[in-house]
Design a protein around this motif. Structure first.
Motif, mmCIF file in Angstrom:
data_model
loop_
_atom_site.group_PDB
_atom_site.id
_atom_site.type_symbol
_atom_site.label_atom_id
_atom_site.label_comp_id
_atom_site.label_asym_id
_atom_site.label_seq_id
_atom_site.Cartn_x
_atom_site.Cartn_y
_atom_site.Cartn_z
ATOM 1 N N SER A 1 0.852 -1.194 0.000
ATOM 2 C CA SER A 1 0.000 0.000 0.000
ATOM 3 C C SER A 1 0.885 1.240 0.000
ATOM 4 C CB SER A 1 -0.889 0.038 1.247
ATOM 5 O OG SER A 1 -1.552 1.296 1.281
ATOM 6 N N THR A 2 0.549 2.175 -0.851
ATOM 7 C CA THR A 2 1.364 3.399 -0.946
ATOM 8 C C THR A 2 0.637 4.562 -0.280
ATOM 9 O OG1 THR A 2 0.313 3.798 -3.041
ATOM 10 C CG2 THR A 2 2.431 2.667 -3.119
ATOM 11 N N ARG A 3 -0.398 4.218 0.500
ATOM 12 C CA ARG A 3 -1.148 5.282 1.199
ATOM 13 C C ARG A 3 -0.194 6.074 2.080
ATOM 14 N NH1 ARG A 3 -4.541 4.569 -1.635
ATOM 15 N NH2 ARG A 3 -6.642 3.676 -1.525
ATOM 16 N N VAL B 1 4.362 -3.918 -12.785
ATOM 17 C CA VAL B 1 4.602 -4.286 -11.392
ATOM 18 C C VAL B 1 4.847 -3.022 -10.603
ATOM 19 C CG1 VAL B 1 5.981 -5.757 -9.889
ATOM 20 C CG2 VAL B 1 5.869 -6.230 -12.304
ATOM 21 N N ASP B 2 3.975 -2.766 -9.642
ATOM 22 C CA ASP B 2 4.078 -1.566 -8.812
ATOM 23 C C ASP B 2 4.986 -1.914 -7.640
ATOM 24 O OD1 ASP B 2 1.508 0.825 -7.871
ATOM 25 O OD2 ASP B 2 3.615 0.710 -7.264
ATOM 26 N N THR B 3 6.281 -1.621 -7.784
ATOM 27 C CA THR B 3 7.234 -1.957 -6.725
ATOM 28 C C THR B 3 8.356 -0.921 -6.667
ATOM 29 O OG1 THR B 3 8.765 -3.633 -5.839
ATOM 30 C CG2 THR B 3 8.675 -3.405 -8.251
ATOM 31 N N TYR C 1 10.008 1.476 -17.896
ATOM 32 C CA TYR C 1 10.039 1.898 -16.493
ATOM 33 C C TYR C 1 9.226 3.175 -16.331
ATOM 34 C CZ TYR C 1 12.146 3.336 -11.995
ATOM 35 O OH TYR C 1 12.363 3.718 -10.688
ATOM 36 N N ILE C 2 8.309 3.171 -15.382
ATOM 37 C CA ILE C 2 7.508 4.363 -15.083
ATOM 38 C C ILE C 2 8.193 5.113 -13.947
ATOM 39 C CG2 ILE C 2 5.265 5.252 -14.324
ATOM 40 C CD1 ILE C 2 4.029 2.683 -15.525
ATOM 41 N N LEU C 3 8.652 6.336 -14.288
ATOM 42 C CA LEU C 3 9.322 7.225 -13.331
ATOM 43 C C LEU C 3 8.251 8.129 -12.706
ATOM 44 C CD1 LEU C 3 12.247 8.900 -15.367
ATOM 45 C CD2 LEU C 3 12.542 7.284 -13.516
ATOM 46 N N LEU D 1 6.927 9.062 -17.790
ATOM 47 C CA LEU D 1 6.909 9.958 -16.630
ATOM 48 C C LEU D 1 5.513 10.035 -16.022
ATOM 49 C CD1 LEU D 1 9.093 12.974 -17.935
ATOM 50 C CD2 LEU D 1 9.834 10.803 -16.911
ATOM 51 N N ASP D 2 5.483 10.337 -14.712
ATOM 52 C CA ASP D 2 4.212 10.383 -13.991
ATOM 53 C C ASP D 2 4.331 11.440 -12.896
ATOM 54 O OD1 ASP D 2 2.092 7.841 -12.471
ATOM 55 O OD2 ASP D 2 2.246 9.968 -12.001
ATOM 56 N N PRO D 3 3.409 12.414 -12.846
ATOM 57 C CA PRO D 3 3.511 13.501 -11.855
ATOM 58 C C PRO D 3 3.318 13.066 -10.410
ATOM 59 C CG PRO D 3 1.442 13.661 -13.052
ATOM 60 C CD PRO D 3 2.245 12.591 -13.724
ATOM 61 N N GLY D 4 2.862 11.825 -10.187
ATOM 62 C CA GLY D 4 2.696 11.330 -8.810
ATOM 63 C C GLY D 4 1.620 12.096 -8.053
ATOM 64 N N LEU D 5 0.405 12.125 -8.634
ATOM 65 C CA LEU D 5 -0.710 12.842 -7.984
ATOM 66 C C LEU D 5 -0.958 12.249 -6.598
ATOM 67 C CD1 LEU D 5 -3.110 13.116 -11.055
ATOM 68 C CD2 LEU D 5 -1.518 14.848 -10.187
ATOM 69 N N GLY D 6 -1.050 13.112 -5.606
ATOM 70 C CA GLY D 6 -1.299 12.660 -4.252
ATOM 71 C C GLY D 6 -0.033 12.316 -3.477
ATOM 72 N N PHE D 7 1.091 12.243 -4.137
ATOM 73 C CA PHE D 7 2.370 11.944 -3.465
ATOM 74 C C PHE D 7 3.116 13.261 -3.273
ATOM 75 C CE2 PHE D 7 2.437 7.314 -3.575
ATOM 76 C CZ PHE D 7 1.581 7.009 -4.618
ATOM 77 N N ALA D 8 3.218 13.698 -2.011
ATOM 78 C CA ALA D 8 3.855 14.991 -1.697
ATOM 79 C C ALA D 8 3.165 16.120 -2.451
ATOM 80 C CB ALA D 8 5.346 14.944 -2.024
ATOM 81 N N VAL E 1 3.495 10.326 -20.799
ATOM 82 C CA VAL E 1 3.076 10.643 -19.425
ATOM 83 C C VAL E 1 1.910 9.740 -19.017
ATOM 84 C CG1 VAL E 1 2.034 12.426 -17.955
ATOM 85 C CG2 VAL E 1 3.901 13.030 -19.515
ATOM 86 N N LEU E 2 2.022 9.222 -17.786
ATOM 87 C CA LEU E 2 0.923 8.447 -17.184
ATOM 88 C C LEU E 2 0.235 9.330 -16.151
ATOM 89 C CD1 LEU E 2 -0.512 5.635 -16.620
ATOM 90 C CD2 LEU E 2 1.194 5.324 -14.822
ATOM 91 N N VAL E 3 -1.098 9.381 -16.206
ATOM 92 C CA VAL E 3 -1.869 10.144 -15.219
ATOM 93 C C VAL E 3 -2.616 9.148 -14.337
ATOM 94 C CG1 VAL E 3 -3.846 11.690 -14.887
ATOM 95 C CG2 VAL E 3 -2.109 12.225 -16.614
ATOM 96 N N ARG F 1 -9.842 7.812 -8.152
ATOM 97 C CA ARG F 1 -10.379 7.694 -6.807
ATOM 98 C C ARG F 1 -9.544 8.395 -5.728
ATOM 99 N NH1 ARG F 1 -12.446 1.320 -6.525
ATOM 100 N NH2 ARG F 1 -14.027 1.526 -8.181
ATOM 101 N N LYS F 2 -8.634 9.275 -6.095
ATOM 102 C CA LYS F 2 -7.751 9.851 -5.091
ATOM 103 C C LYS F 2 -8.438 10.924 -4.237
ATOM 104 C CE LYS F 2 -3.302 8.351 -6.692
ATOM 105 N NZ LYS F 2 -2.002 8.648 -7.333
ATOM 106 N N ARG F 3 -7.808 11.235 -3.136
ATOM 107 C CA ARG F 3 -8.389 12.135 -2.138
ATOM 108 C C ARG F 3 -8.768 13.483 -2.727
ATOM 109 N NH1 ARG F 3 -7.907 12.379 3.369
ATOM 110 N NH2 ARG F 3 -6.502 10.572 3.309
HETATM 111 N N1 LIG Z 1 2.688 5.241 -11.461
HETATM 112 C C1 LIG Z 1 1.883 5.378 -10.401
HETATM 113 N N2 LIG Z 1 1.649 4.326 -9.573
HETATM 114 C C2 LIG Z 1 0.829 4.473 -8.500
HETATM 115 N N3 LIG Z 1 0.622 3.436 -7.656
HETATM 116 C C3 LIG Z 1 -0.197 3.582 -6.571
HETATM 117 C C4 LIG Z 1 -0.824 4.813 -6.337
HETATM 118 C C5 LIG Z 1 -1.691 4.963 -5.140
HETATM 119 O O1 LIG Z 1 -3.002 4.863 -5.550
HETATM 120 P P1 LIG Z 1 -3.906 3.597 -5.148
HETATM 121 O O2 LIG Z 1 -3.550 3.255 -3.719
HETATM 122 O O3 LIG Z 1 -5.273 4.116 -5.315
HETATM 123 O O4 LIG Z 1 -3.580 2.511 -6.079
HETATM 124 N N4 LIG Z 1 -0.640 5.873 -7.162
HETATM 125 C C6 LIG Z 1 0.203 5.725 -8.240
HETATM 126 C C7 LIG Z 1 0.472 6.822 -9.141
HETATM 127 O O5 LIG Z 1 -0.023 7.952 -8.960
HETATM 128 N N5 LIG Z 1 1.304 6.598 -10.185
#
Ligand SMILES: Nc1nc2ncc(COP(=O)(O)O)nc2c(=O)[nH]1
Length: 292
Positions: A68-70, A101-103, A143-145, A191-198, A221-223, A227-229
């Motif tokens: 979880s990346t919450r 793979v989200d890692t 690779y998604i940055l 590239l990805d702006p990382g919405l919700g991250f910082a 670019v990936l958006v 469902r984000k906050r």
């Molecule tokens: N590339 C990328 N991966 C991600 N993985 C998880 C979440 C967190 O969202 P979730 O918990 O709703 O999956 N956000 C991203 C994001 O913004 N970009």
């Protein structure tokens, strides 16, 4: 289990995907709190079924994550992460899905790349593991940055920007340059702006408004707004009550349509059909001849 219904199909890669519209990346979070019972085996089985559901609903890519990346989420060790997601990745690759793979862990990325031609989706930002650029260069993986600051515990406190679009563009450029310096080819990077991250509230909308600036860096670019906050905040009612994540899919589809109108590479979503229809409408808007 679900695999009994899967015929032997040809494995697919990014090259098999449409190039004339924004891609739909479906989300499968294989985290114990994703499933009511918390059982790992059931989580994997349920995750495989969820991944197949998204695949057959039309997702172009299935994003599989075990951590979880919450904000504030506990980090998990790579072995736990691999035990959760490798069986899911293997099943979905065999079913003919293109998998990301989200890692943040190089060892997990390497293990997944042994299964198939997966995309590595790393949310760590400038805190990536030092061995990651070399792995991506050596394997040639896509690779998604993603832009991020700090970690899940500190990122919310790091949302101070002069100009959030310029600062994110600058920090993504630093990240991109580090990977190119390690021998990664430009065509491997998204590239990805990382919405919700910082990022807090309106900063997410400023980044979406500044999408063209991010695209001017010269990479797909990936958006990932699904469902984000910040969507919940947008949709709060008069009493200030925000809709639950699963009730944010219409706003998510609207962001998918607008992103596709800007010709983004892909959108990462939890529910497929609303955003798939949205990106098809955007394609017709941009190219009426394609509307069938
Ligand atoms: N590339 C990328 N991966 C991600 N993985 C998880 C979440 C967190 O969202 P979730 O918990 O709703 O999956 N956000 C991203 C994001 O913004 N970009």
């Amino acid at each position: 289990g679900p695999l009994s219904v899967v015929r032997k199909v040809r494995r697919r890669t990014l090259r098999d995907l449409p190039t004339d519209r924004t891609l739909i990346m479906g989300v499968v979070n294989v985290t114990h709190n994703s499933f009511s019972d918390g059982g790992e085996y059931l989580a994997a089985d349920a995750a495989i079924e969820q991944g197949l559901r998204l695949h057959y609903a039309g997702a172009d890519i299935i994003d599989v994550g075990g951590e979880s990346t919450r904000p504030g989420a506990e980090s998990i060790d790579p072995v736990t992460e691999q035990n959760r997601i490798l069986p899911v990745i293997e099943a979905l690759v065999k079913a003919g899905a293109v998998v990301s793979v989200d890692t943040m862990h190089t060892v997990t990325a390497e293990a997944a790349l042994k299964i198939g031609d997966v995309i590595i989706n790393d949310v760590s930002g400038l805190n990536y593991e030092p061995e990651m650029p070399e792995l991506i260069a050596r394997t040639g993986a896509t690779y998604i940055l993603m832009h991020n600051r700090g970690d899940s515990k500190t990122m919310d406190s790091l949302a101070d920007y002069g100009d959030v679009v310029e600062d994110v563009a600058q920090e993504l450029t630093e990240l991109k340059d580090a990977f190119l310096a390690a021998g990664v080819q430009p065509e491997q990077l998204i590239l990805d702006p990382g919405l919700g991250f910082a990022k807090a509230g309106a900063q997410n909308w400023e980044l979406l408004q500044g999408l063209d600036r991010l695209q001017s860096l010269g990479f797909p670019v990936l958006v990932a707004a699904s469902r984000k906050r910040f969507l919940g905040t947008l949709l709060a009612n008069a009493a200030g009550a925000e809709p639950a994540p699963a009730d944010r899919d219409h706003a998510t589809a609207a962001v998918s349509a607008l992103s596709a109108l800007h010709r983004v590479w892909g959108v990462r979503v939890h529910e497929i059909e609303p955003s798939l229809h949205a990106v098809k409408a955007a394609r017709a808007w941009l190219d009426p001849e394609s509307a069938g």
